[in-house]
Design a protein around this motif. Structure first.
Motif, PDB file in Angstrom:
ATOM      1  N   ARG A  38       0.644  -1.112   0.476  1.00 53.41           N
ATOM      2  CA  ARG A  38      -0.153   0.130  -0.001  1.00 53.41           C
ATOM      3  C   ARG A  38       0.971   1.190   0.189  1.00 53.41           C
ATOM      4  NH1 ARG A  38      -3.037  -0.222   4.717  1.00 53.41           N
ATOM      5  NH2 ARG A  38      -4.298   1.904   4.200  1.00 53.41           N
ATOM      6  N   ALA A  39       2.094   1.755   0.505  1.00 55.28           N
ATOM      7  CA  ALA A  39       3.142   2.178   0.476  1.00 55.28           C
ATOM      8  C   ALA A  39       3.518   2.773  -0.740  1.00 55.28           C
ATOM      9  CB  ALA A  39       4.265   2.428   1.854  1.00 55.28           C
ATOM     10  N   VAL A  40       3.930   1.415  -0.854  1.00 54.70           N
ATOM     11  CA  VAL A  40       4.387   1.948  -2.653  1.00 54.70           C
ATOM     12  C   VAL A  40       3.525   1.298  -3.402  1.00 54.70           C
ATOM     13  CG1 VAL A  40       5.574   0.099  -4.700  1.00 54.70           C
ATOM     14  CG2 VAL A  40       6.661   0.348  -2.317  1.00 54.70           C
ATOM     15  N   ALA A  41       2.248   1.491  -3.740  1.00 54.59           N
ATOM     16  CA  ALA A  41       1.257   1.853  -4.857  1.00 54.59           C
ATOM     17  C   ALA A  41       0.719   3.565  -4.251  1.00 54.59           C
ATOM     18  CB  ALA A  41       0.004   0.832  -4.490  1.00 54.59           C
ATOM     19  N   CYS A  42       0.878   3.755  -3.469  1.00 58.28           N
ATOM     20  CA  CYS A  42       1.035   5.321  -2.538  1.00 58.28           C
ATOM     21  C   CYS A  42       1.915   6.617  -4.249  1.00 58.28           C
ATOM     22  CB  CYS A  42       0.764   6.210  -1.555  1.00 58.28           C
ATOM     23  SG  CYS A  42      -0.815   5.419  -0.731  1.00 58.28           S
ATOM     24  N   ARG A  43       3.173   5.433  -4.035  1.00 61.22           N
ATOM     25  CA  ARG A  43       4.030   6.554  -5.322  1.00 61.22           C
ATOM     26  C   ARG A  43       3.910   6.460  -6.533  1.00 61.22           C
ATOM     27  NH1 ARG A  43       6.953   5.070   0.356  1.00 61.22           N
ATOM     28  NH2 ARG A  43       8.333   3.187  -1.908  1.00 61.22           N
ATOM     29  N   LEU A  44       3.011   5.338  -6.657  1.00 61.47           N
ATOM     30  CA  LEU A  44       3.073   4.814  -8.328  1.00 61.47           C
ATOM     31  C   LEU A  44       2.194   5.794  -8.616  1.00 61.47           C
ATOM     32  CD1 LEU A  44       3.331   0.802  -8.162  1.00 61.47           C
ATOM     33  CD2 LEU A  44       5.051   2.710  -8.611  1.00 61.47           C
ATOM     34  N   GLU A  45       1.950   6.085 -10.491  1.00 61.17           N
ATOM     35  CA  GLU A  45       1.109   6.957 -10.324  1.00 61.17           C
ATOM     36  C   GLU A  45      -0.301   6.056 -10.680  1.00 61.17           C
ATOM     37  OE1 GLU A  45       0.594   9.441 -15.302  1.00 61.17           O
ATOM     38  OE2 GLU A  45       2.525   7.977 -14.936  1.00 61.17           O
ATOM     39  N   LEU A  46      -0.420   4.765 -11.511  1.00 57.62           N
ATOM     40  CA  LEU A  46      -1.525   3.992 -11.183  1.00 57.62           C
ATOM     41  C   LEU A  46      -2.050   3.328 -10.036  1.00 57.62           C
ATOM     42  CD1 LEU A  46      -0.960   2.959 -15.276  1.00 57.62           C
ATOM     43  CD2 LEU A  46      -2.246   5.118 -13.825  1.00 57.62           C
ATOM     44  N   GLY A  47      -1.171   3.598  -9.256  1.00 57.78           N
ATOM     45  CA  GLY A  47      -1.248   2.344  -8.101  1.00 57.78           C
ATOM     46  C   GLY A  47      -1.378   1.646  -8.095  1.00 57.78           C
ATOM     47  N   LEU A  48      -2.044   0.890  -7.830  1.00 56.87           N
ATOM     48  CA  LEU A  48      -2.264  -1.151  -7.634  1.00 56.87           C
ATOM     49  C   LEU A  48      -2.791  -1.256  -8.251  1.00 56.87           C
ATOM     50  CD1 LEU A  48      -5.002  -1.307  -4.575  1.00 56.87           C
ATOM     51  CD2 LEU A  48      -1.905  -1.968  -4.955  1.00 56.87           C
ATOM     52  N   ALA A  49      -3.253  -0.095 -10.368  1.00 54.13           N
ATOM     53  CA  ALA A  49      -3.775  -0.484 -10.866  1.00 54.13           C
ATOM     54  C   ALA A  49      -2.226  -0.334 -12.262  1.00 54.13           C
ATOM     55  CB  ALA A  49      -4.214   0.310 -12.156  1.00 54.13           C
ATOM     56  N   GLU A  50      -0.822  -0.371 -11.855  1.00 50.66           N
ATOM     57  CA  GLU A  50       0.423  -0.077 -12.545  1.00 50.66           C
ATOM     58  C   GLU A  50       0.996  -1.420 -12.934  1.00 50.66           C
ATOM     59  OE1 GLU A  50       1.669   3.183 -12.522  1.00 50.66           O
ATOM     60  OE2 GLU A  50       3.816   2.613 -12.941  1.00 50.66           O
ATOM     61  N   PRO A  51       1.084  -1.717 -14.232  1.00 53.54           N
ATOM     62  CA  PRO A  51       1.317  -2.855 -15.041  1.00 53.54           C
ATOM     63  C   PRO A  51       2.636  -3.511 -14.448  1.00 53.54           C
ATOM     64  CG  PRO A  51       1.186  -1.168 -16.457  1.00 53.54           C
ATOM     65  CD  PRO A  51       1.176  -0.602 -15.096  1.00 53.54           C
ATOM     66  N   LEU A  52       2.834  -4.928 -14.485  1.00 55.17           N
ATOM     67  CA  LEU A  52       4.256  -5.051 -14.787  1.00 55.17           C
ATOM     68  C   LEU A  52       4.734  -5.665 -15.473  1.00 55.17           C
ATOM     69  CD1 LEU A  52       3.331  -7.730 -11.179  1.00 55.17           C
ATOM     70  CD2 LEU A  52       3.707  -5.431 -11.189  1.00 55.17           C
ATOM     71  N   ALA A  53       5.359  -5.916 -15.272  1.00 50.13           N
ATOM     72  CA  ALA A  53       6.691  -6.116 -17.050  1.00 50.13           C
ATOM     73  C   ALA A  53       5.270  -7.444 -17.529  1.00 50.13           C
ATOM     74  CB  ALA A  53       8.048  -6.983 -16.550  1.00 50.13           C
ATOM     75  N   SER A  54       4.675  -8.550 -16.681  1.00 49.09           N
ATOM     76  CA  SER A  54       4.638  -9.817 -17.041  1.00 49.09           C
ATOM     77  C   SER A  54       2.732  -9.186 -18.022  1.00 49.09           C
ATOM     78  CB  SER A  54       3.681 -10.584 -16.211  1.00 49.09           C
ATOM     79  OG  SER A  54       3.108  -9.967 -15.504  1.00 49.09           O
ATOM     80  N   GLY A  55       2.738  -7.440 -18.164  1.00 44.87           N
ATOM     81  CA  GLY A  55       1.381  -7.134 -18.133  1.00 44.87           C
ATOM     82  C   GLY A  55       0.277  -7.259 -16.596  1.00 44.87           C
ATOM     83  N   ARG A  56       0.833  -8.295 -15.842  1.00 43.45           N
ATOM     84  CA  ARG A  56      -0.637  -8.666 -14.562  1.00 43.45           C
ATOM     85  C   ARG A  56      -0.360  -6.629 -14.028  1.00 43.45           C
ATOM     86  NH1 ARG A  56      -0.642 -13.109 -10.316  1.00 43.45           N
ATOM     87  NH2 ARG A  56      -2.508 -12.615 -10.837  1.00 43.45           N
ATOM     88  N   LEU A  57      -1.540  -6.623 -13.303  1.00 41.08           N
ATOM     89  CA  LEU A  57      -1.725  -5.721 -12.504  1.00 41.08           C
ATOM     90  C   LEU A  57      -0.833  -6.191 -10.733  1.00 41.08           C
ATOM     91  CD1 LEU A  57      -4.905  -4.019 -12.532  1.00 41.08           C
ATOM     92  CD2 LEU A  57      -3.136  -3.915 -14.892  1.00 41.08           C
ATOM     93  N   PHE A  58      -0.446  -4.885 -10.490  1.00 39.53           N
ATOM     94  CA  PHE A  58      -0.019  -4.831  -9.524  1.00 39.53           C
ATOM     95  C   PHE A  58      -0.715  -5.096  -8.289  1.00 39.53           C
ATOM     96  CE2 PHE A  58       2.065  -1.895  -6.074  1.00 39.53           C
ATOM     97  CZ  PHE A  58       3.013  -2.742  -4.788  1.00 39.53           C
ATOM     98  N   GLY A  59      -1.774  -4.955  -8.132  1.00 37.19           N
ATOM     99  CA  GLY A  59      -3.095  -5.296  -7.409  1.00 37.19           C
ATOM    100  C   GLY A  59      -3.521  -6.905  -7.418  1.00 37.19           C
TER     101      GLY A  59
END
Lengths: 366, 366
Positions: A209-230
């Motif tokens: 949650r702390a990291v999500a706060c710092r990402l532009e798309l938060g939990l919807a940030e895509p990983l390299a695989s295309g899956r979402l962080f959350g």
């Protein structure tokens, strides 16, 4: 271990908590014989182990009360961002956290009770509760336990209105003829098998949650695989009970088991023994955990001291028995490797591939 | 019962919660035989009872996970107003809530695990934790159980920073030769003994806080006796385990036991039986509860449907055995009276002295 504590920065101060834990353990220890007139006594050798062992006649039972932590807040935030209800994962992992602890002492779960504490009855709107119940029941099936009952209070003013505090209690039984695994039989020369995790499991949610706060798309940030962080953070964890059940049934010489959760791979030295745990091979790091460690700015030393980094469960077995564990794990669809061994020496964990060492003072649970 | 739900106004909506509880019970029921290969099975007759009964071979164990509710917030607020730390009472009552449920099925507690979930590590400053631990351990002594272990997470963002969510899990054993008390032996003609409470016990904390908000001096408001509202609200509850242990040991014909908590005296019809519970005499109302009901503007019907109003525990025994219960209770320093009896008729509670009747639809726990 670094003096910086990235986890404290995310709101979890393990130093204070561990001190309080030791105070509670001391108070609890004085009560071990209270139920002697009822035919039961707590085995003090289980104090500080993942489960309390209670001896009743010839039988040994294990008893655990374990919390999911703040992973339910990831489910809440993920639903808010994507509309996808993943409370099933929160329910599943609530059981997983407790039963994986239970089986560490060699006990197989019999019954699990649920603790679902919301901050407002409005939490029950929508699909969340049904989803939570599904995940909880599925996990009970996967570990072979019954869901007994539990408690679902509304704690207005104590739990945040859109949050749910999840925990589970479990009673397990040590199969007849087997002694509870409390570290006493650990020996230099034992092999250490690391069984893979699939990601976050039940530890690291505050950091997510702390990291999500710092990402532009938060939990919807895509990983390299295309899956979402959350999405990846909400993968249900692995339950290791089936593996333990099989190892015990096959008579594999299991000397100790450790569930790798909070404190990361420092948990490899959980046993109250003066021994060195040398790891020569490490499992693959799940994409989610690599991403999390990187975005949180954790050094390798910090990451492995905090997260499971791909190692969800450790089996300590007699020399030469590691391959049997790997085989049993693979038969159950798990991944495992003989990762290292136990040596004479000071209590510490050495992660050779990374040049990292954790000293005894880095893990004080007693 | 009135259609007005004063408790919902204080943030607790039992209608929604009871529906969710029934959903969870249904999901849980499907898992009862999961641990059969491990020699255990959940007794489905215990579904909806205060404790889950697990049969293991010839032995019957009871398993409870119970929450203190928001009483810890009274301790917090009382400390803020008076500087007096009464977290010992919160600790004591956390155990009392769980073990009083446990003994309802005829099981004596063996081991209790603690759940102390704070919102921030700063909660651990000062004397609170030591006080909490003292109360928890003292209650374990008072009920004859060992304190096994537990969990003390910091749930940042989930629990309020200055709050602590308290719960306890307990495993108990039904003495050899005794059948678990699950309502099956309740019969018309049974006597109902009400054992006194000393005040709030573990139910009504939200209402206390709601009332305190409307009082000029809040929790420091004096009662007629001169005691402070908050001081009285933080009296530790009564533990009834010793009484149950003695009744079973003496061979008193106990047919059912009910712990009067949430839902007040509606809990007298907890058993899944079509029977009428007629109460002809009521215990004295503790000063705190009289004050609380009055200040909350509760009618008698609302008050007795919500709070224990002096009746903390009910024992249902064979006709003629009530006096033995009263004698045993008095020997333990408790107050009890033969209050009424069980009759053929629709499932309902009749409080004759008050002209109040609660119908079956007013208590739906299954």
């Amino acid at each position: 271990m670094s003096t910086r504590d990235p986890y404290a920065e995310a709101g979890v101060d393990y130093t204070t908590l561990d001190a309080a834990k030791r105070r509670a353990v001391a108070a609890a220890r004085a009560t071990s014989s209270n139920p002697a007139t009822r035919g039961a006594v707590v085995d003090d050798a289980s104090r500080g182990e993942p489960a309390t062992v209670v001896r009743v006649g010839d039988a040994s039972y294990a008893f655990v009360l374990e919390c999911l932590g703040t992973k339910s807040l990831i489910a809440r935030d993920f639903e808010a961002v994507t509309g996808v209800d993943r409370y099933d994962s929160a329910g599943y992992d609530t059981v997983a956290a407790a039963v994986n602890d239970c089986c560490c002492v060699g006990a197989l779960p019999l019954v699990v009770n649920a603790y679902f504490a919301t901050g407002a009855a409005s939490w029950y709107a929508g699909t969340r509760h049904a989803s939570l119940v599904d995940g909880f029941a599925r996990a009970c099936g996967d570990c072979g336990a019954a869901w007994g009952g539990g408690e679902s209070p509304t704690l207005s003013g104590l739990v945040v209105p859109d949050g749910i505090d999840l925990a589970a209690a479990v009673v397990g039984v040590v199969p007849a003829g087997i002694e509870p695994l409390l570290g006493g039989t650990l020996a230099a020369g034992d092999e250490i098998v690391l069984v893979s995790s699939c990601g976050l499991h039940q530890n690291g949610a505050s950091l997510v949650r702390a990291v999500a706060c710092r990402l532009e798309l938060g939990l919807a940030e895509p990983l390299a695989s295309g899956r979402l962080f959350g999405e990846a953070a909400l993968d249900s964890g692995v339950i290791y009970v089936g593996l333990v059940e099989q190892l015990l049934a096959r008579g594999v010489a299991v000397h100790y088991l450790s569930h790798i959760t909070g404190h990361g791979l420092r948990k490899l030295m959980r046993a109250d023994r003066e021994l060195t745990y040398r790891i020569e091979r490490l499992p693959e790091v799940p994409e989610l955990l690599g991403f999390l460690a990187e975005k949180a700015g954790l050094s390798a030393s910090e990451a492995y001291a905090t997260l499971n980094m791909g190692a969800g469960f450790a089996c300590y077995v007699a020399a030469g028995s590691g391959a049997q564990v790997v085989e049993a794990a693979e038969g159950l669809g798990l991944t495992a490797l003989v990762a290292g061994s136990v040596e004479p020496g000071p209590r510490r964990v050495v992660l050779e591939p990374l040049g990292i060492e954790y000293a005894a003072r880095d893990l004080q649970l007693r």
